[in-house]
Design a protein around this motif. Sequence first.
Motif, short mmCIF file in Angstrom:
data_model
loop_
_atom_site.label_atom_id
_atom_site.label_comp_id
_atom_site.label_asym_id
_atom_site.label_seq_id
_atom_site.Cartn_x
_atom_site.Cartn_y
_atom_site.Cartn_z
N ARG A 116 -3.15 -8.03 -3.73
CA ARG A 116 -1.70 -8.12 -3.51
C ARG A 116 -1.25 -9.50 -3.91
NH1 ARG A 116 0.79 -4.90 1.18
NH2 ARG A 116 0.14 -2.86 0.47
N SER A 117 -0.38 -9.53 -4.89
CA SER A 117 0.11 -10.81 -5.39
C SER A 117 1.45 -10.57 -6.05
CB SER A 117 -0.89 -11.36 -6.42
OG SER A 117 -0.27 -12.34 -7.23
N VAL A 118 2.31 -11.58 -6.01
CA VAL A 118 3.62 -11.44 -6.68
C VAL A 118 3.44 -11.37 -8.20
CG1 VAL A 118 4.21 -13.89 -6.88
CG2 VAL A 118 6.03 -12.21 -6.51
N GLU A 119 2.27 -11.77 -8.68
CA GLU A 119 1.97 -11.67 -10.11
C GLU A 119 1.58 -10.25 -10.52
OE1 GLU A 119 -1.33 -14.22 -10.72
OE2 GLU A 119 -0.31 -15.98 -9.93
N THR A 138 2.52 -6.42 -10.13
CA THR A 138 3.65 -5.60 -9.71
C THR A 138 3.23 -4.25 -9.12
OG1 THR A 138 4.87 -6.56 -11.55
CG2 THR A 138 5.86 -4.67 -10.49
N SER A 139 2.23 -3.64 -9.70
CA SER A 139 1.95 -2.23 -9.40
C SER A 139 1.80 -1.88 -7.90
CB SER A 139 0.73 -1.76 -10.19
OG SER A 139 1.03 -1.78 -11.57
N PRO A 140 1.19 -2.73 -7.08
CA PRO A 140 1.05 -2.33 -5.66
C PRO A 140 2.35 -2.29 -4.89
CG PRO A 140 -0.42 -4.17 -6.22
CD PRO A 140 0.52 -4.00 -7.35
N TRP A 141 3.42 -2.85 -5.45
CA TRP A 141 4.66 -2.97 -4.66
C TRP A 141 5.66 -1.87 -4.93
CZ3 TRP A 141 3.06 -5.99 -1.23
CH2 TRP A 141 2.30 -7.11 -1.53
N ALA A 142 5.38 -1.01 -5.89
CA ALA A 142 6.38 -0.01 -6.28
C ALA A 142 6.59 1.03 -5.20
CB ALA A 142 5.95 0.66 -7.58
N GLY A 143 7.79 1.70 -5.24
CA GLY A 143 8.17 2.70 -4.22
C GLY A 143 7.20 3.83 -4.04
N ALA A 144 7.03 4.71 -4.88
CA ALA A 144 7.63 4.91 -6.19
C ALA A 144 7.94 6.41 -6.39
CB ALA A 144 6.65 4.47 -7.27
N ASN A 145 8.72 6.65 -7.41
CA ASN A 145 9.00 8.05 -7.73
C ASN A 145 9.27 8.20 -9.22
OD1 ASN A 145 11.59 7.23 -8.33
ND2 ASN A 145 12.60 8.50 -6.81
N TRP A 146 9.53 9.43 -9.61
CA TRP A 146 9.96 9.72 -11.00
C TRP A 146 11.44 10.05 -10.94
CZ3 TRP A 146 12.62 12.75 -14.17
CH2 TRP A 146 12.33 12.75 -15.55
N LEU A 147 12.26 9.17 -11.46
CA LEU A 147 13.69 9.44 -11.62
C LEU A 147 14.08 8.65 -12.87
CD1 LEU A 147 16.20 10.87 -10.44
CD2 LEU A 147 16.72 8.78 -9.21
N THR A 157 2.50 -18.94 -9.58
CA THR A 157 1.36 -19.66 -10.12
C THR A 157 1.09 -19.25 -11.56
OG1 THR A 157 0.00 -17.99 -9.11
CG2 THR A 157 0.19 -20.08 -7.96
N LEU A 158 1.37 -17.96 -11.89
CA LEU A 158 1.10 -17.50 -13.24
C LEU A 158 2.36 -17.59 -14.08
CD1 LEU A 158 -0.91 -15.98 -15.20
CD2 LEU A 158 0.18 -13.90 -14.41
N GLY A 159 2.45 -18.62 -14.85
CA GLY A 159 3.51 -18.64 -15.85
C GLY A 159 4.85 -19.18 -15.39
N HIS A 191 6.87 -6.00 5.24
CA HIS A 191 7.92 -6.30 4.26
C HIS A 191 7.22 -6.73 2.98
CE1 HIS A 191 11.16 -6.66 7.34
NE2 HIS A 191 10.16 -7.06 8.12
N ALA A 192 7.86 -6.50 1.86
CA ALA A 192 7.22 -6.91 0.59
C ALA A 192 8.27 -7.21 -0.47
CB ALA A 192 6.29 -5.81 0.09
N VAL A 193 7.86 -8.03 -1.41
CA VAL A 193 8.70 -8.34 -2.57
C VAL A 193 7.87 -8.11 -3.84
CG1 VAL A 193 9.66 -10.28 -3.89
CG2 VAL A 193 10.28 -9.99 -1.51
N GLY A 194 8.45 -7.44 -4.80
CA GLY A 194 7.75 -7.25 -6.08
C GLY A 194 8.69 -7.59 -7.22
N LEU A 195 8.12 -7.93 -8.37
CA LEU A 195 8.93 -8.27 -9.55
C LEU A 195 8.67 -7.25 -10.65
CD1 LEU A 195 8.27 -12.11 -9.76
CD2 LEU A 195 10.29 -10.97 -8.85
N ARG A 196 9.72 -6.59 -11.06
CA ARG A 196 9.57 -5.60 -12.14
C ARG A 196 9.49 -6.34 -13.48
NH1 ARG A 196 13.23 -3.76 -8.31
NH2 ARG A 196 12.97 -1.61 -7.63
#
Length: 390
Positions: free
Chosen positions: A44-47, A49-58, A225-227, A335-340
């Motif tokens: 789990r890292s802000v670098e 993204t994949s673990p933070w997604a909701g997710a669905n198909w829309l 940290t990355l970039g 709570h979580a924050v992700g970057l798309r």
Amino acid sequence: MGIDTPLYVILGAGVVGLTTALELKTRFPASEVIVVAKHLPGDRSVEYTSPWAGANWLSMATDNGVQEEWDAVTFKKFERLSRQSPECGIRRMDIRAIFDSPIENAGILSQGTGKIWYEKLVGGLCEVPTHELPQGSNFGYDLSTFMINVQSYLPWLQVQVLKAGIDLRRAKFDDINRLFESFPTAKAFFNCTGLGSYSLKGVEDHNVYPTKVHHQLLSLLSHMTLGGPTILYYYRRLYPETDTYVFDIQGQILLVETPSKPLEKMYFRSPKRVASDTTYVFPRFPHGGVVLGGCRLDGVWDGNIDLDFAEDIKRRCCALCPDLGKPEDLKVLYHAVGLRPSRKGGPRIEKQFYGNRMVVHNYGAAGAGYQASWGMAKYAVDLIIQTSHL
Ligand code: FAD
């Protein structure tokens, strides 16, 4: 593997990298495939993204072209996976999508046709009756789609990768040339680094939006940290006068406990399909909790969780889906924050030669990395087939 066995190396183990690896191995079973990444499922890292997604198909594709095709390919794949491998975490589920803008401004009509392209694919759209529309909204529709429980799906993808005999290695490469040196016999490389493509030397994609952005977002980037510092450096050189960003859009979410009567439907409300103040409720059926979102670009925030904003998300979600109960009664698990990982001009899937080294880039999926994953992987692998390199 024999000396003549073709070797393919994939950099990145998010949903895009893992899916690309599986697509590659399925199409070329006799080849050797190695996935190398700084982060692997479970991290789990802000670098990452994949673990933070909701997710669905829309689908948010409206290009009347390849992006719609990627989503269509993935929808059909999800259909098979949900039937044949229900343990993967993908489940058929209805969604109610509500839009506050008039349909012609909601960002859902396909270019050229002026229609919602996926109506037939999903088995029809059912208009929400006016009396069921929340105040301030303009229109809505119900449809049957897929919920992706990323907490199950990402590890499941990893297991499929390992079962297919694909090698998973943990490593970080700051320069794509170092990757070439590490795998001198590789026939081709796939760059699936998501946000990492900003700062990966030899790629350094500065295809930034010259768009107004909030300074809080830039301060978030500078903390990465990355970039982060690299991004700021180039952004300031490229656009000294203009605030500019590539990481669009930050998403803050909460996972709350499943209500005593599990929700069987997802809810989405937004001014437009892609907007900064979207509200969504994605149950991880049956008892995996409920993801509450959304996003925003404004206000005071940085890489940390904004608890005031979390309260706002709770309030909006409970209003949209009264079966959640009262905001104050929700039991927050985290709570979580992700970057798309977004990109001006859309995702980059194309091949590039570095001398005699072929790289297929596959990154920049923005908020569609799950729903487009199998289509993007197919498109990326097709690119090496169209090459005499094989
Ligand atoms: P990542 O998951 O970030 O993976 C990048 C990989 O590259 C990692 O393994 C990383 O370690 C590696 N890497 C990067 N640089 C280097 C380097 N230099 N050396 C070695 N390794 C490197 N999508 C949907 O389809 N549906 C949704 O409903 C949805 N909801 C979302 C909700 C939120 C809140 C967020 C944040 C995203 C959502 N998304 C959704 C978007 C989706 O999560 C992303 O599009 C997707 O995860 C991007 O995957 P990726 O593999 O490209 O990148």
